[in-house]
Design an enzyme around this catalytic site. Structure first.
Site, PDB file in Angstrom:
ATOM      1  CD  GLU A   1     -42.929  17.019  17.125  1.00  0.00           C
ATOM      2  OE1 GLU A   1     -43.954  16.358  16.876  1.00  0.00           O
ATOM      3  OE2 GLU A   1     -41.938  16.552  17.712  1.00  0.00           O
TER       4      GLU A   1
ATOM      5  CG  ASP B   1     -56.266  21.176  10.394  1.00  0.00           C
ATOM      6  OD1 ASP B   1     -56.760  20.754   9.332  1.00  0.00           O
ATOM      7  OD2 ASP B   1     -56.938  21.451  11.392  1.00  0.00           O
TER       8      ASP B   1
ATOM      9  CE  LYS C   1     -66.281  21.868   4.580  1.00  0.00           C
ATOM     10  NZ  LYS C   1     -67.359  22.529   5.369  1.00  0.00           N
TER      11      LYS C   1
ATOM     12  CG  PHE D   1     -52.598  12.910  13.318  1.00  0.00           C
ATOM     13  CD1 PHE D   1     -53.938  13.192  13.092  1.00  0.00           C
ATOM     14  CD2 PHE D   1     -51.951  13.572  14.343  1.00  0.00           C
ATOM     15  CE1 PHE D   1     -54.614  14.114  13.863  1.00  0.00           C
ATOM     16  CE2 PHE D   1     -52.612  14.501  15.119  1.00  0.00           C
ATOM     17  CZ  PHE D   1     -53.945  14.775  14.880  1.00  0.00           C
TER      18      PHE D   1
END
Length: 239
Positions: free
Chosen positions: A69, A144, A148, A219
């Site tokens: 993981e 992540d 942008k 998350f």
């Protein structure tokens, strides 16, 4: 008194190449009175970073399935998975020191024999340390997204990474990716669609129970709370 822990996780000064990182970390220190405890835990559960391929039999007492993981969050769910699945060897790769310390603490408390942790950049670990055709399942949950446009180059999942992991996952092994970022989801879908050696699967395989090993990460809970779509991708190496 506090002391930096970073140097404790490396066997020697490495010569890993400088590359674009898919993460940003803050410098973390730990109180010196806890050093002995964490080093004891690390010696039991950590794999020090080196530029030499691992011989996994040196780290695991049982020869069984391997799940890696990348980015296991706070570490508690990762350890719970290892605790509930003693028939699987788990390797966690993480770059955040707090997560690493939490994971090794829980591993020690539960006296686990089937979990190891690497504190380093996953890409470099895969290049230098992970043997070819070793991984049964690779898990990447909520990487992540780097929203942008100028930061998209930092995303972990790209052409180079797909070619790299293809060497490491066994024939008929799997990669399982979950994201709540629509643009990243599209990138993942498009990249894997271009690689004929990966076939998307939807739980019709014998290893389906293992692919359920995700858990409700912070998350995932946040995505549900914000009513965001969750994109779930499972691919199998087919040739």
């Amino acid at each position: 008194m506090i002391i930096s822990m970073n140097n404790f996780f490396f066997k020697k000064k490495n010569d890993f190449s400088k590359s674009i990182k898919s993460y940003v970390t803050r410098r973390r220190n730990i109180k010196i009175r806890n050093i002995e405890y964490f080093l004891m835990c690390w010696n039991m559960y950590g794999i020090n970073v080196d530029n030499v391929q691992l011989k996994l039999s040196d780290f695991f007492s049982l020869n069984q399935l391997y799940i890696i993981e990348i980015g296991f969050g706070d570490g508690q769910l990762f350890i719970e998975k290892a605790l509930n699945n003693p028939h699987i060897n788990f390797i966690g790769i993480e770059v955040h020191l707090k997560s690493v310390l939490t994971a090794i603490k829980y591993a020690y408390i539960n006296n686990l024999k089937n979990v190891k942790i690497i504190f380093h950049d996953a890409v470099e670990v895969f290049i230098y340390m992970i043997p070819d055709k070793m991984i049964n399942i690779l898990q990447i949950f909520f990487p992540d997204p780097w929203f942008k446009t100028k930061h998209h180059k930092r995303r972990l999942i790209n052409n180079f990474f797909i070619i790299l992991i293809l060497k490491k996952i066994i024939y008929k092994g799997f990669i399982h990716i979950v994201t709540d970022c629509p643009l990243y989801s599209k990138q993942i879908h498009d990249l894997f669609s271009l690689c004929s050696r990966f076939r998307r699967v939807f739980f019709e395989t014998a290893m389906a129970p293992l692919l359920e090993l995700q858990g409700d990460t912070k998350f995932k809970k946040k995505a549900f709370l914000l009513k965001k779509n969750i994109f779930d991708y499972k691919y199998q190496v087919i040739n």
